[in-house]
Design a protein around this motif. Structure first.
Motif, PDB file in Angstrom:
ATOM      1  N   TRP A   1      37.487  42.268  33.371  1.00 53.86           N
ATOM      2  CA  TRP A   1      36.474  41.257  33.655  1.00 53.86           C
ATOM      3  C   TRP A   1      35.040  41.787  33.610  1.00 53.86           C
ATOM      4  O   TRP A   1      34.147  41.135  33.081  1.00 53.86           O
ATOM      5  CB  TRP A   1      36.733  40.615  35.018  1.00 53.86           C
ATOM      6  CG  TRP A   1      37.921  39.707  34.985  1.00 53.86           C
ATOM      7  CD1 TRP A   1      38.049  38.577  34.250  1.00 53.86           C
ATOM      8  CD2 TRP A   1      39.139  39.860  35.691  1.00 53.86           C
ATOM      9  NE1 TRP A   1      39.274  38.004  34.475  1.00 53.86           N
ATOM     10  CE2 TRP A   1      39.967  38.772  35.351  1.00 53.86           C
ATOM     11  CE3 TRP A   1      39.631  40.810  36.585  1.00 53.86           C
ATOM     12  CZ2 TRP A   1      41.241  38.604  35.880  1.00 53.86           C
ATOM     13  CZ3 TRP A   1      40.883  40.640  37.106  1.00 53.86           C
ATOM     14  CH2 TRP A   1      41.679  39.553  36.745  1.00 53.86           C
TER      15      TRP A   1
ATOM     16  N   LYS B   1      33.641  42.208  29.988  1.00 54.78           N
ATOM     17  CA  LYS B   1      33.559  41.100  29.034  1.00 54.78           C
ATOM     18  C   LYS B   1      32.319  40.270  29.317  1.00 54.78           C
ATOM     19  O   LYS B   1      32.083  39.881  30.461  1.00 54.78           O
ATOM     20  CB  LYS B   1      34.801  40.208  29.196  1.00 54.78           C
ATOM     21  CG  LYS B   1      36.061  40.918  28.761  1.00 54.78           C
ATOM     22  CD  LYS B   1      36.669  40.160  27.612  1.00 54.78           C
ATOM     23  CE  LYS B   1      37.967  40.810  27.197  1.00 54.78           C
ATOM     24  NZ  LYS B   1      38.592  40.125  26.096  1.00 54.78           N
TER      25      LYS B   1
ATOM     26  N   GLU C   1      31.665  37.219  28.813  1.00 50.16           N
ATOM     27  CA  GLU C   1      31.792  35.875  29.362  1.00 50.16           C
ATOM     28  C   GLU C   1      32.225  35.875  30.828  1.00 50.16           C
ATOM     29  O   GLU C   1      32.025  34.891  31.528  1.00 50.16           O
ATOM     30  CB  GLU C   1      32.712  35.009  28.499  1.00 50.16           C
ATOM     31  CG  GLU C   1      34.123  35.525  28.308  1.00 50.16           C
ATOM     32  CD  GLU C   1      34.256  36.453  27.091  1.00 50.16           C
ATOM     33  OE1 GLU C   1      33.370  37.299  26.893  1.00 50.16           O
ATOM     34  OE2 GLU C   1      35.254  36.333  26.356  1.00 50.16           O
ATOM     35  N   TYR C   2      32.817  36.986  31.317  1.00 51.71           N
ATOM     36  CA  TYR C   2      33.297  36.979  32.696  1.00 51.71           C
ATOM     37  C   TYR C   2      32.460  37.830  33.643  1.00 51.71           C
ATOM     38  O   TYR C   2      32.529  37.644  34.853  1.00 51.71           O
ATOM     39  CB  TYR C   2      34.729  37.517  32.783  1.00 51.71           C
ATOM     40  CG  TYR C   2      35.731  36.784  31.947  1.00 51.71           C
ATOM     41  CD1 TYR C   2      35.866  35.406  32.076  1.00 51.71           C
ATOM     42  CD2 TYR C   2      36.550  37.460  31.046  1.00 51.71           C
ATOM     43  CE1 TYR C   2      36.792  34.728  31.314  1.00 51.71           C
ATOM     44  CE2 TYR C   2      37.478  36.776  30.283  1.00 51.71           C
ATOM     45  CZ  TYR C   2      37.596  35.413  30.416  1.00 51.71           C
ATOM     46  OH  TYR C   2      38.516  34.729  29.672  1.00 51.71           O
TER      47      TYR C   2
ATOM     48  N   THR D   1      30.202  36.269  36.415  1.00 49.29           N
ATOM     49  CA  THR D   1      30.986  35.528  37.401  1.00 49.29           C
ATOM     50  C   THR D   1      31.748  36.490  38.303  1.00 49.29           C
ATOM     51  O   THR D   1      31.776  36.314  39.526  1.00 49.29           O
ATOM     52  CB  THR D   1      31.971  34.591  36.684  1.00 49.29           C
ATOM     53  OG1 THR D   1      31.238  33.867  35.695  1.00 49.29           O
ATOM     54  CG2 THR D   1      32.600  33.623  37.642  1.00 49.29           C
ATOM     55  N   ALA D   2      32.322  37.529  37.692  1.00 48.84           N
ATOM     56  CA  ALA D   2      33.073  38.500  38.494  1.00 48.84           C
ATOM     57  C   ALA D   2      32.157  39.154  39.520  1.00 48.84           C
ATOM     58  O   ALA D   2      32.507  39.268  40.702  1.00 48.84           O
ATOM     59  CB  ALA D   2      33.700  39.552  37.584  1.00 48.84           C
TER      60      ALA D   2
END
Lengths: 278, 305
Positions: B153, B156, B158-159, B162-163
């Motif tokens: 996570w 990446k 895209e994550y 948020t992580a």
């Protein structure tokens, strides 16, 4: 109050709380157990508790040999205790002036000092650094103490003046009739009475100072004035592949705050629930 | 002889140290920074530039892309805190404050522990746990049969943000929990008893009686979250470095300010643009605080018991 909590609901509440407690403590648990294991055991069974077979202190010996952790720890203590002393002393004095005397500009002064609760001191970093360079205070602990004192004062003044309003006027007036000076009234009558509030302020002030990375990184990055937070950050960066050392360093960094927290936690909770932030 | 009242010097003595340190270390540097953002240096001589720096920051593609990216990321970071951290905090506080709950002190103490840990610890702990090399996260997902869900996570684009926002939520959920808990405890028993007489208990008691009474505390928590998030730096710096990788996906205003002010890799630090970013952050925080003070706080009804 005759609330009957049905058994099923009480079980559900405990289940949720236990689940969240596990989430909160799990990472700390993982770090601490693995810091006592040998390198191979760390990777083979990350969640296992150390057994006599896998027990190994190599991480701790590496950390204590390599880093100047005692020096860092000492620096952090000096900075935290120094700032705490000035925040509590100056904050209590200003709070006393604001809550005890009526003078022109009282409200305005209170608002001026409260401004810092909402506006973070970090935004002034560029100018603070220039000022410290100009006055030759870069890479000294004094610079950090000054900045943290300013950072802690607004909240300290705010909370302490709320509490000082509750100190009885009769007591202070009795002191005045006995001929005590205003300074004696403050130091010998009022200060001892607001000691619980001081403890609350101390906890709130201490944690962000001890954990701060921004100002040590910018104002005092030199080896001899590094704080433990910055020191462990740098150390971990250098030893990224030495997992034993990293885990041991993390465990060593957790312990001091944890001990302080457990000592003060009752006080902290009492302070919050007493309505300091209502 | 109507002499003037004697000057009460002790007031000045009591106020002076705090006001001096606070003014010198906080207010003066703040205005110094605002001032610095109006200048630019050409060949090491600083020149008045008016609002040019802001025009560069908001409009020049070399700066604007990074700035809007950081601002957008910061907005997302804040949104996650509002949607995840504060509701979880409220739920935990509501559970903790239920009467006759055993071990409440233990839960309270334990759940608050992440909040006292330093960012250095938090950042690395989660980096290790989420690391695909060590395999704690994939191992645990495997245990519940969801191994296919695992991804690195933090690596990446895209994550990653948020992580990290969720890690930050994990760390700070104790603060809304404590403040709401205090607010719930201060609701007088008579109010709750009256509600019970009317047959309002359990969940509906929470929604109809307690929640309206703790709205002011929720307001305070929201503004504290806002100020804290738009001023955040440490967690991203510790776990992703000053470059806020992967490919600036986790760059927020704090890391952008740090990079601009101090430089990174081959780019030199630029105090004037740094001050410009700090001023922009100051503006954002000021707008948020004013919005709270004038639009929200005045509309919240406060109840005196």
């Amino acid at each position: 109050m005759a609330t009957r909590t049905p058994l099923s609901r009480s079980i559900a509440a405990h289940a949720v709380l236990i689940a969240y407690t596990v989430i909160a403590l799990f990472p700390v648990f993982v770090i601490v157990i693995n810091s006592f294991k040998s390198r191979r055991a760390i990777f083979a069974e990350p969640l296992a508790i150390p057994t006599p077979d896998t027990f190994d202190l190599v991480g701790y010996t590496t950390v204590l040999k390599q880093g100047d952790f005692f020096q860092y720890f000492q620096n952090s203590m000096v900075v935290t205790c120094g700032s705490l002393f000035f925040v509590l002393l100056f904050g209590a004095m200003a709070a006393f002036a604001l809550s005890e005397y009526r003078f022109r500009g009282n409200t305005l002064m209170g608002l001026y000092l409260a401004l810092g609760i909402m506006i973070p001191i970090r935004l002034g970093t560029v100018a603070i650094l220039q000022m410290m360079v100009a006055s030759g205070l870069v890479n000294t602990l004094t610079a950090l103490v000054l900045v943290y004192t300013a950072q802690g004062l607004p909240l300290a003044v705010f909370i302490l003046s709320e509490f000082m309003k509750q100190v009885s006027d009769d007591l202070k007036n009795a002191g005045r009739i006995d001929g005590l000076s205003e300074y004696r009234i403050f130091f010998t009558l009022v200060l001892p009475l607001v000691r619980p509030a001081m403890a609350t302020v101390a906890v709130f002030t201490m944690i962000p100072i001890w954990n701060d990375l921004w100002f040590p990184l910018i104002l005092a990055p030199a080896e001899e004035v590094k704080t433990i937070t910055l020191g462990s950050q740098v150390f971990i960066g250098q030893f990224v592949t030495n997992w034993n050392a990293v885990l041991a360093a993390l465990s060593l960094a957790i312990v001091p705050v944890l001990v302080l927290y457990l000592i003060f936690s009752r006080q902290l909770i009492r302070g919050i629930t007493a309505g300091a932030v209502k | 002889m109507a002499g003037r009242k004697p000057v009460r010097w002790h007031i000045a003595v009591f106020l002076a140290p705090a006001v001096l340190v606070y003014t010198a270390m906080m207010i003066v540097p703040l205005f110094g920074t605002l001032n610095l953002s109006l200048y630019t240096s050409v060949d090491r001589i600083s020149q008045f530039a008016g609002l040019d720096n802001f025009r560069t920051l908001f409009g020049d593609p070399r700066w604007a892309d990074a700035f809007w990216n950081a601002l957008g990321n910061n907005g997302w970071f804040f949104l996650i805190h509002m949607l995840v951290q504060n509701p979880i905090g409220i739920v935990l506080a509501a559970l903790l404050s239920s009467p006759r709950l055993r071990m409440a002190a233990f839960y309270r103490t334990a759940i608050f522990i992440p909040t006292i840990l330093s960012f250095v610890i938090v950042g690395f702990v989660w980096k290790l746990i989420l690391s695909p090399i060590w395999g704690i996260a994939p191992g645990m997902l495997d245990f519940v049969g969801l191994k296919s869900l695992f991804a690195p996570w933090l690596g990446k684009e895209e994550y990653a943000l948020t992580a990290l926002a969720l890690v930050s939520v994990w760390q700070f959920v104790g603060i809304p929990m404590m403040l709401i808990y205090a607010a719930l405890l201060s609701i007088p028993d008579e109010v709750l008893e009256a509600a019970e007489m009317d047959g309002i208990t359990g969940m509906s008691q929470f929604w109809k009686i307690k929640l309206p009474l703790i709205l002011p505390s929720i307001g305070i928590i929201s503004i504290l979250t806002f100020v804290g998030n738009f001023n955040a730096f440490d967690l991203i710096y510790v776990s992703q470095g000053a470059l806020a990788g992967p490919d600036f996906a986790t760059d927020i205003l704090g890391t952008f300010l740090y990079r601009t002010f101090f430089g990174f890799q081959l780019q030199l630090g630029d105090p004037h643009m740094g001050a410009t970013i700090a001023t922009a952050m100051f503006g954002i925080i000021l707008v948020g605080v004013c919005f709270y003070l004038f639009a929200i706080q005045t509309r919240l009804r406060r109840y005196q018991f």
